[in-house]
Design an enzyme around this catalytic site. Structure first.
Site, PDB file in Angstrom:
ATOM      1  N   ILE A   1       0.844  -1.199   0.000  1.00 30.40           N
ATOM      2  CA  ILE A   1       0.000   0.000   0.000  1.00 30.40           C
ATOM      3  C   ILE A   1       0.881   1.253   0.000  1.00 30.40           C
ATOM      4  O   ILE A   1       0.707   2.172  -0.812  1.00 30.40           O
ATOM      5  CB  ILE A   1      -0.955   0.016   1.219  1.00 30.40           C
ATOM      6  CG1 ILE A   1      -1.830  -1.237   1.233  1.00 30.40           C
ATOM      7  CG2 ILE A   1      -1.792   1.289   1.218  1.00 30.40           C
ATOM      8  CD1 ILE A   1      -2.814  -1.350   0.090  1.00 30.40           C
TER       9      ILE A   1
ATOM     10  N   HIS B   1      -7.107 -10.614  -7.397  1.00 29.37           N
ATOM     11  CA  HIS B   1      -8.467 -11.131  -7.267  1.00 29.37           C
ATOM     12  C   HIS B   1      -9.436 -10.451  -8.213  1.00 29.37           C
ATOM     13  O   HIS B   1      -9.257  -9.306  -8.602  1.00 29.37           O
ATOM     14  CB  HIS B   1      -8.942 -10.964  -5.818  1.00 29.37           C
ATOM     15  CG  HIS B   1      -8.264 -11.892  -4.865  1.00 29.37           C
ATOM     16  ND1 HIS B   1      -8.533 -13.238  -4.832  1.00 29.37           N
ATOM     17  CD2 HIS B   1      -7.312 -11.665  -3.933  1.00 29.37           C
ATOM     18  CE1 HIS B   1      -7.776 -13.800  -3.905  1.00 29.37           C
ATOM     19  NE2 HIS B   1      -7.024 -12.877  -3.345  1.00 29.37           N
TER      20      HIS B   1
ATOM     21  N   CYS C   1      16.860 -26.590  -3.644  1.00 29.77           N
ATOM     22  CA  CYS C   1      17.950 -26.854  -2.708  1.00 29.77           C
ATOM     23  C   CYS C   1      18.036 -25.773  -1.638  1.00 29.77           C
ATOM     24  O   CYS C   1      18.842 -25.891  -0.715  1.00 29.77           O
ATOM     25  CB  CYS C   1      19.287 -27.052  -3.421  1.00 29.77           C
ATOM     26  SG  CYS C   1      20.254 -25.560  -3.735  1.00 29.77           S
TER      27      CYS C   1
END
Lengths: 129, 493, 420
Positions: free
Chosen positions: B20, B57, B450
């Site tokens: 933000i 979203h 790894c």
């Protein structure tokens, strides 16, 4: 009655468990060893325990900051940290060849500290291409 | 760490360098004003902003007319342009919310209705066979297809915002914590561990610390209910198991989604998040029960995921304004302080915070304009070309780069094929973030299976060289997360 | 793209790759190239500054760097081309290898290829150890490299998880360099390292060994502050109320090795889930013709001596493959599969295409006293051998004769270990 003690042999990877006892003042190896080296090890371990020492020494001007070193022979156990102190306070300059003696008669043990690796001077990098 | 910041007076001070704060900083960098961002971590996106799913979203999960819905849908529409302009990777892989029984199909219909009300485009309910065709490893009786759902690397996005803001003269002060905030007649005074600063306008974008900042200057009228979400990261070997995001139907009572299966932009798969209300808002530990549960539930959805697929785990904390008892859902609070003009608080910015960020930044800019005359800059330095990794280039491009600079030919991270040149580039970032993690999040070195087994020695060596530091000074990710305690053989004078 | 031809290319210049390369040259291969991703040759050996290497092979106990230097000198005297700091990116079934180093991109076209890519270490996440993620957590191998090669001390108060040799050796090293080693924690009821290392690394320094324990939590806000260890029952589940917290600043993980075969997997080499390495035949050739394997990437070895011994065979076969006029068209339909039966965790090789004496390496799946090892094909017993004691940590090596008639009947060789 023979008091018994079990020790693990460290000479080779098998690690036989050797049972030792004392007959009077004499040390007796009762059983457990697969070879003669075990008997010698057991004897030493009781009367004069020793260990091979491996460590590093600071290198100046080398392609690596440290060179790996070892003692030429096993060092008495009770002197290990004294030897280490001397090793840790030593600095050498590159180039250094493998098996070069760095400290002679370290901590008055009669044993030397030698390098186990080659360290070139910093300029000479990439030996392989 | 001595931060030489000669300027002490700013027009806007942003507290918090998460997504933000960085989005606002970037937005404001287009205007002729002086902006400073105080970030207590050693890099931007050091808390919640990096520890989430990285999902853009669509807006089907937020009640219509909520701020969450409004900013999510608005933000979603801004992302493609942002990605192109700022040069961070973004993929619109879409999402399936899947139903296993009739009740759940009703849920899909309910979600679709919400989506329609929120003006989410392209929502369709597909039957199980069509879902199977698109996602061979997913069995269900129906799925809600959400084409406007996308994925980014949340830290890459935040870093892109922040670094471009810095290029355009916003000051980011890392490892700088605000300890006091005072209001004087014509300005604010902010006390930090790097000195005192003055600002005309202050924006509290401190995330999980937002209440602490509020308390410095007024009485908070809210509580924070930290809700932890744990994640598992799967090996890239399994990336072909899903093409798009797959979510089970949401569990109603918590106001949060269930265990998701999310492909990442880099080719891993994320399992999670879990949802657990905890007391300590800084406790990002992972727990045995949640990690086991995540893997178990994911394997119920995709049995082909083997037990040994996990290469990493992490947790992020949601800054909730509503308790578990009350259902855990509350809308964003983005508001001017009731008593103190010039102070804006952002409270409870949880999911869909990443998606909402650009829209929230625009809203905040509007709010700020009532106090400061915002004049647009005529010229802004843009992100030239998206920073591409060696592993993404063609053999010809790779060859050409190595001819120009041999450090492109030295691969220091085997798992992700990252070269020395990229690590050096990461360390030369305009934010002056200088930790192991700041390398990791910029070029992916250390993020492979790894987990630093091969690259740690190289990244450390390069950090020592480039930053002129010795081993003792190097940090993992935060101001006191030193990697080492010294040298084996110290330099004697 | 720099294009070059070779007869044998070895991917990995550790002890396995070097031994294989030297052997390939000795068996007549013409142009042999070794590629290694490190700036040095010798693989993991240069950081293994302790001794115990080469006892079987040379009759002397050498340190890792010394053992490596022997093989590096052999490789140089055999005029094997060694490319250090070179990473193989991929290869295809036509044995075209794409590699990269600071000089550029390479395309090596070779007649035979040897995979000698070693292992990577298991990380915290293979065991999903819960808790925070502070600095101060390293795998033992990474810590060993930092200490011995880069002069970096990872911490001052150390807890080591895993009592394999790697963990034990580093416990001693840390003690020598002035760190406090708070303890070694081991899940099993016995230490998995060699007895000599328990003596030299733990007993000698009174470093506590917590058997039947594991780390169940890690705590620390920024740097590690403490770990919680807990006793486990015989199903390896933590026993409630046995938690013990140990204040420390470093946790070293010695959880085991994973054969590194990502390169091979991408090209389609078939992997054995139990060894973690490629499925090979008696010539150590993988399921891709012309691609051979050796060393820790094939199976994790107990000693470098055994590893080199087997790697030399791989080199020989790869050399022979490289100078056959046509590629060996083995009738891969007519062959035997070797199956790890009861009592056996894995067997190498997993396929047999030629009759004669085959050398097998295998591991038991559980410790046993006196046991019988059997190789059977259907009802026919190929080999029956009494073993005085078996343990998963000790590799078993035997030779067995595979008669022609068994081979032509296309059956399965079953390898078992039982009490009777």
């Amino acid at each position: 009655m023979i008091p018994e003690k079990e020790i693990t042999c460290i000479v080779c990877p098998i690690g036989c468990k050797i049972i030792i006892g004392k007959q009077g003042e004499r040390l007796v190896v009762l059983n457990g060893n697969k070879c003669k080296k075990g008997i010698e090890y057991a004897r030493n371990e009781v009367f004069d325990p020793r260990r091979m020492l491996t460590s590093s020494i600071r290198v100046k001007g080398g392609e690596w900051p440290l060179v790996s070193v070892k003692s030429t022979n096993p060092i008495p156990k009770d002197k290990i940290f004294t030897v280490l102190e001397e090793v840790q306070n030593t600095t050498i300059k590159a180039p250094v060849k493998s098996h070069q003696i760095i400290i002679k008669n370290v901590a008055n043990t009669g044993i030397d500290i030698i390098t186990t690796k080659t360290v070139h001077s910093l300029k000479k990098q990439g030996n392989f291409l | 760490m001595g931060i030489l910041c000669q300027m002490k007076n700013f027009q806007v001070a942003i507290i918090g360098g998460g997504v933000i704060g960085s989005a606002l900083a970037w937005e404001l960098s287009h205007y002729k004003i002086n902006v400073v961002v105080f970030e207590m971590g050693s890099d931007v996106a050091s808390a919640t902003s990096k520890a989430n799913s990285g999902v853009i979203h669509s807006g089907i999960n937020s009640p219509p007319s909520s701020l969450k819905a409004r900013f999510c849908v608005q933000g979603n529409r801004m992302f493609q342009l942002l990605a192109t302009e700022l040069g961070f990777p973004l993929k619109w892989i879409g999402k399936y919310v899947i139903a296993k029984n009739e009740d759940e199909i009703k849920e899909l219909e309910r979600l679709k209705k919400i989506g329609d009300l929120n003006n989410v485009a392209g929502l369709e309910i597909h039957d199980g066979l069509l879902v199977k065709r698109k996602e061979p490893n997913i069995s269900c009786i129906a799925g809600l297809w959400v084409p406007t759902a996308g994925i980014v690397a949340p830290y890459e996005y935040t870093i892109a915002l922040a670094e471009n803001a810095v290029e355009n003269d916003v000051r980011f002060l890392l490892e700088t914590k605000v300890f006091y905030l005072k209001k004087k007649p014509s300005h604010f005074v902010l006390g930090t561990n790097n000195g005192e600063f003055l600002a005309d306008v202050v924006v509290n974008a401190a995330g999980l610390n937002c209440r602490e900042i509020v308390s410095m200057i007024e009485t908070p009228d809210f509580q924070i209910y930290p809700c932890r979400g744990e994640y598992l990261v799967l090996d890239k070997t399994y990336s072909s198991l899903v093409q798009s995001m797959v979510y089970p139907v949401p569990i109603k009572d918590l106001g949060v989604l269930g265990v998701h299966i999310t492909p990442t932009i880099d080719g891993n798969i994320l399992l999670g998040p879990s949802a657990e209300f905890i007391d300590d808002f800084s406790d990002t530990s992972t727990t045995k029960e949640m990690m086991n549960l995540l893997l178990q539930e994911a394997r119920e959805i995709i049995p082909a995921i083997p037990k040994n697929a996990v290469i990493n785990a992490y947790a992020g904390i949601r800054c909730k304004l509503a308790s578990q008892k009350t259902g855990g859902w509350a809308d964003y609070r983005i508001e001017e302080s009731k008593h103190i003009p010039g102070l804006i608080h952002l409270l409870g910015i949880e999911s869909p915070g990443l998606t909402a960020a650009p829209a929230i930044a625009k809203e905040l800019t509007q709010m700020i304009s009532q106090w400061i005359d915002l004049k647009k800059k005529t010229h802004v330095r843009t992100q030239a070309v998206r920073r591409r990794g060696f592993s993404e280039m063609s053999p010809d491009e790779q060859s050409a780069l190595i001819q120009r600079d041999e450090r492109w030919g030295r691969i220091v991270c085997r798992c992700e094929q990252v070269t020395e040149a990229e690590v050096i580039d990461a360390l030369s970032n305009p934010l002056k973030a200088q930790t192991f993690s700041s390398v990791k999040y910029r070029c992916r070195a250390g993020m492979g299976r790894c987990q630093g087994g091969f690259c740690t020695q190289h990244i450390v060596r390069i950090m020592e060289q480039q930053l002129h530091m010795d081993a003792r000074q190097l940090k993992l990710k935060s101001p006191n997360s030193h990697l080492f305690t010294g040298q084996v053989r110290e330099e004697t004078q | 793209m720099i294009e070059q031809d070779a007869d044998v290319v070895v991917v990995g210049g550790g002890p396995a790759g070097l031994a294989a390369a030297v052997s390939a040259k000795q068996h007549g291969a013409n142009r042999v190239i070794v590629l290694d991703r490190n700036q040095w040759l010798g693989g993991i050996l240069p950081q293994c500054i302790h001794d115990g290497f080469g006892v079987e092979e040379f009759g002397i106990s050498m340190t890792g760097p010394e053992y490596a230097e022997r093989y590096i000198e052999m490789a140089q005297s055999q005029r094997i081309l060694c490319f250090a700091e070179t990473m193989v990116l991929r290869f295809n079934k036509a044995l075209e290898i794409i590699a990269v180093n600071k000089k550029g991109m390479y395309k090596l076209k070779t007649k035979a290829m040897i995979l000698a890519t070693g292992c990577r270490e298991k990380t915290r996440w293979q065991s999903m150890i819960p808790g925070s993620r502070p600095s101060g957590i390293y795998t033992a191998g990474v810590a060993q490299g930092l200490i011995n090669l880069y002069n970096i001390m990872p911490g001052k108060k150390i807890v080591i998880l895993g009592s394999g040799d790697v963990g034990l050796i580093i416990a001693r090293r840390l003690k020598f360099e002035g760190a406090h080693v708070m303890g070694v924690v081991e899940l099993l009821p016995y230490a998995s390292g060699l007895p000599r290392n328990i003596v030299q690394c733990l007993d000698d320094f009174d470093i506590p060994l917590y058997l039947n324990h594991t780390v169940t939590s890690i705590a620390g806000k920024e740097r590690l502050e403490k770990v919680t260890i807990q006793q486990v029952d015989d199903t390896m589940a933590p026993i409630p109320a046995t938690e013990m917290q140990i204040a420390c600043d470093t946790l070293l993980l010695s959880l085991g090795l994973i054969p590194e075969n990502e390169l091979a997997k991408t090209t389609g080499v078939e992997i054995d889930d139990y060894t973690g390495g490629p499925i090979v035949d008696e010539r150590l050739e993988t399921t891709i013709p012309g691609v051979f394997a050796c060393g820790n990437c094939l199976q994790v070895y107990d000693t470098v001596d055994m590893l080199s011994f087997d790697a030399k065979k791989t080199g020989k076969h790869a050399a022979e493959h490289s100078f056959k006029k046509q590629s060996i068209k083995q009738d891969r339909k007519k062959g035997l599969t070797v199956h790890a039966g009861d009592g056996v965790r894995y067997v190498v090789p997993q396929r047999i295409f030629t009759c004669g004496t085959v050398h097998f390496t295998l591991r038991a799946d559980t410790p046993r006293g006196i046991s019988i090892l059997r190789l059977t094909v259907g009802k026919k017993e190929l080999l029956k051998k009494k073993l005085l004691g078996v343990n998963p940590v000790s590799m078993i090596r035997i030779d067995a004769h595979i008669p022609t008639e068994i081979l032509t009947n296309n059956k399965q060789v079953e390898v078992t270990i039982s009490d009777t």
